[in-house]
Design an enzyme around this catalytic site. Structure first.
Site, PDB file in Angstrom:
ATOM      1  N   ARG A  55      -1.254  54.089 -20.628  1.00 11.53           N
ATOM      2  CA  ARG A  55      -1.485  52.926 -19.773  1.00 11.53           C
ATOM      3  C   ARG A  55      -2.987  52.670 -19.753  1.00 11.53           C
ATOM      4  NH1 ARG A  55      -4.550  55.419 -17.085  1.00 11.53           N
ATOM      5  NH2 ARG A  55      -4.766  53.595 -15.776  1.00 11.53           N
ATOM      6  N   GLY A  56      -3.366  51.593 -19.061  1.00 11.75           N
ATOM      7  CA  GLY A  56      -4.777  51.183 -19.097  1.00 11.75           C
ATOM      8  C   GLY A  56      -4.948  50.201 -20.252  1.00 11.75           C
ATOM      9  N   ALA A  57      -5.664  49.106 -19.959  1.00 14.59           N
ATOM     10  CA  ALA A  57      -5.705  47.994 -20.911  1.00 14.59           C
ATOM     11  C   ALA A  57      -6.150  48.386 -22.332  1.00 14.59           C
ATOM     12  CB  ALA A  57      -6.586  46.884 -20.337  1.00 14.59           C
ATOM     13  N   ARG A 112       4.146  44.889 -21.741  1.00 15.41           N
ATOM     14  CA  ARG A 112       3.448  44.738 -20.448  1.00 15.41           C
ATOM     15  C   ARG A 112       2.676  43.424 -20.482  1.00 15.41           C
ATOM     16  NH1 ARG A 112       0.601  49.625 -17.770  1.00 15.41           N
ATOM     17  NH2 ARG A 112       1.193  48.405 -15.947  1.00 15.41           N
ATOM     18  N   GLN A 114      -2.407  56.368  -9.996  1.00 14.55           N
ATOM     19  CA  GLN A 114      -3.322  56.571 -11.122  1.00 14.55           C
ATOM     20  C   GLN A 114      -4.655  57.167 -10.663  1.00 14.55           C
ATOM     21  OE1 GLN A 114      -1.461  53.849 -10.651  1.00 14.55           O
ATOM     22  NE2 GLN A 114      -0.988  52.781 -12.543  1.00 14.55           N
ATOM     23  N   ASP A 154      -7.617  44.404 -16.363  1.00 13.83           N
ATOM     24  CA  ASP A 154      -6.607  44.233 -17.421  1.00 13.83           C
ATOM     25  C   ASP A 154      -6.724  42.892 -18.117  1.00 13.83           C
ATOM     26  OD1 ASP A 154      -5.458  46.350 -15.535  1.00 13.83           O
ATOM     27  OD2 ASP A 154      -4.324  46.519 -17.396  1.00 13.83           O
ATOM     28  N   ASN A 214      -6.770  43.145 -11.927  1.00 10.62           N
ATOM     29  CA  ASN A 214      -6.801  44.610 -12.027  1.00 10.62           C
ATOM     30  C   ASN A 214      -5.705  45.168 -11.122  1.00 10.62           C
ATOM     31  OD1 ASN A 214      -8.006  47.013 -13.115  1.00 10.62           O
ATOM     32  ND2 ASN A 214      -8.831  47.431 -11.089  1.00 10.62           N
ATOM     33  N   LYS A 215      -5.577  46.465 -11.122  1.00 14.08           N
ATOM     34  CA  LYS A 215      -4.514  47.132 -10.365  1.00 14.08           C
ATOM     35  C   LYS A 215      -4.412  46.589  -8.943  1.00 14.08           C
ATOM     36  CE  LYS A 215      -2.217  49.498 -11.648  1.00 14.08           C
ATOM     37  NZ  LYS A 215      -0.919  48.969 -12.144  1.00 14.08           N
TER      38      LYS A 215
HETATM   39  O1  MRU Z   1      -0.831  49.869 -14.671  1.00 16.96           O
HETATM   40  P1  MRU Z   1      -1.975  50.539 -15.360  1.00 16.96           P
HETATM   41  O2  MRU Z   1      -2.140  51.974 -14.979  1.00 16.96           O
HETATM   42  O3  MRU Z   1      -1.921  50.341 -16.855  1.00 16.96           O
HETATM   43  O4  MRU Z   1      -3.242  49.754 -14.833  1.00 16.96           O
HETATM   44  C1  MRU Z   1      -4.506  50.080 -15.315  1.00 16.96           C
HETATM   45  C2  MRU Z   1      -5.593  49.405 -14.591  1.00 16.96           C
HETATM   46  O5  MRU Z   1      -5.369  48.601 -13.708  1.00 16.96           O
HETATM   47  C3  MRU Z   1      -6.982  49.689 -15.050  1.00 16.96           C
HETATM   48  O6  MRU Z   1      -7.873  49.560 -13.988  1.00 16.96           O
HETATM   49  C4  MRU Z   1      -7.332  48.673 -16.132  1.00 16.96           C
HETATM   50  O7  MRU Z   1      -6.436  48.775 -17.206  1.00 16.96           O
HETATM   51  C5  MRU Z   1      -8.705  48.833 -16.652  1.00 16.96           C
HETATM   52  S1  MRU Z   1      -8.739  50.320 -17.571  1.00 16.96           S
HETATM   53  C6  MRU Z   1      -9.960  50.620 -18.461  1.00 16.96           C
END
Ligand code: MRU
Length: 371
Positions: A54-56, A94, A207, A248, A258-259
């Site tokens: 996960r994470g962009a 996603r 996370q 993201d 973002n999250k």
């Molecule tokens: O749902 P996730 O865990 O994939 O969400 C990730 C985030 O929101 C991060 O903050 C975002 O991807 C930036 S990561 C470098």
């Protein structure tokens, strides 16, 4: 970055087996460290959708390897339609992170430059590696630019500890290496600046408390886990000097998805005059979207809200938190409007969260893609 003193990236091709991609399965961290093997587009799709990765930036790189696996499948089944179908499938895994679509489209463009399947295979693999390496390099640069903000605060505080609040995991686990929001933190640590990180737990998937806390612990960065609602209180009491988060998808007017919960941190930061910075590599920028209002917000299974997972008697277990019959909603992201953001930290430097400043750093994108 390091795990028990050994250097790891988050994704790589298995040594001696070019048909297998290896990842760190993040679902059970910090309690179990599992390396998972991905051998098909289906494996990659599931790994992204179910958040083994996960994470962009990392889901972008994983999808790039997924496109490579799609060429292997096309060759094996003698059906080249598999490549286009896989691209569509991977992008759908996603919806919010721009990096995913960006990486898949990049791969398609390169793969389609030749009709020779052997050559497609070579190009897809080498481009997936390039996307990963460049992503790590971009994060390193973000660290080098971002650390200047921490240095400045440290100077103003006469070398006293700089307290940074972060949300979700925008660390190396969300990327290939270094992280986005964490890159300046690791750089500050290298420079011997005194830092301490407030880690938002980041319900529902935690996370922050599972992943950011674990990676900061591995890198020996002082940190404290807090519940998601504590940030405002800490800010009011002078306990936060800087908020650093990832994103993201950032639209070219500077709005940031973002999250879920990031927006509330930005509001509290604004009210308390605390700098709120967003760290992002350029593949996260959506050059076609003018406003954050158009960003698709992923909705995930409500069970993630109703249940929590954790370690009990040496085993990872899932426990119900709510009345079983209660309805729950699980919005995975929110949008922080540009007006609440002090600045963006990119691989090309720091800029204001507005179209003009983004344009100054990435002028070629505007000429190529927006006109
Ligand atoms: O749902 P996730 O865990 O994939 O969400 C990730 C985030 O929101 C991060 O903050 C975002 O991807 C930036 S990561 C470098």
């Amino acid at each position: 970055m390091k795990i028990n003193g050994r250097h790891y990236k988050t994704i790589w091709v298995k040594e001696g087996d070019e048909k297998t991609i290896q990842i760190i399965d993040q679902r059970n961290l910090p309690h179990e460290f599992v390396i998972e093997e991905l051998n098909s587009v289906e494996d990659v799709f599931n790994a992204i959708k179910e958040m083994h990765v996960r994470g962009a930036p990392l889901i972008g790189a994983t999808a790039a390897y997924g496109m490579y696996l799609s060429v292997l499948e096309a060759e094996e089944k003698k059906d080249e339609r598999i490549i286009e179908d896989s691209a569509e499938k991977l992008i759908s895994a996603r919806p919010t992170a721009k990096d995913l679509e960006w990486a898949v489209k990049q791969q398609l463009e390169k793969i389609n430059k030749t009709n020779d399947l052997k050559e497609k295979k070579r190009i897809a693999l080498s481009n997936a590696k390039k996307i990963s390496n460049e992503s790590a390099e971009q994060c390193k640069k973000i660290g080098e630019f971002g650390v200047k903000l921490i240095e400045e605060i440290s100077r103003k505080k006469n070398g006293e500890t700089v307290n940074i609040l972060t949300h979700c995991n925008a660390g190396w686990l969300a990327c290939i290496d270094f992280g986005t929001a964490t890159a300046p933190i690791y750089e500050a640590q290298k420079k011997g600046i005194k830092i301490h990180v407030w880690v938002d737990e980041t319900r529902p998937r935690n996370q922050g408390s599972r992943l950011t806390a674990w990676e900061l612990l591995q890198q020996e960065v002082p940190h404290t886990v807090i519940v998601d609602n504590a940030g405002g209180h800490l800010m009011q009491n002078g306990l936060v000097d800087l908020v650093l988060v990832g994103t993201d998808r950032t639209t070219f007017n500077g709005d940031v998805a973002n999250k879920i919960g990031t927006y509330l941190k930005a509001l509290a930061a604004k009210d308390n005059e605390i700098p709120f910075f967003v760290a992002l590599p350029s593949p996260t920028i959506d050059w076609e979207m003018k406003s954050g209002k158009s960003i698709p917000i992923e909705e995930r299974n409500s069970d993630e809200v109703k249940y929590a997972r954790g370690l009990l008697d040496g085993k990872i277990r899932k426990v119900l938190l709510t009345p079983k019959e209660s309805h729950a909603k699980n919005y995975a992201f929110d949008v922080t409007p540009a007006r609440l953001i002090t600045g963006l930290i990119t691989e090309r430097g720091i800029c204001k969260a507005d179209e003009k400043s983004i344009k100054e750093l990435f002028s070629e994108k505007f000429i190529e893609e927006i006109d």
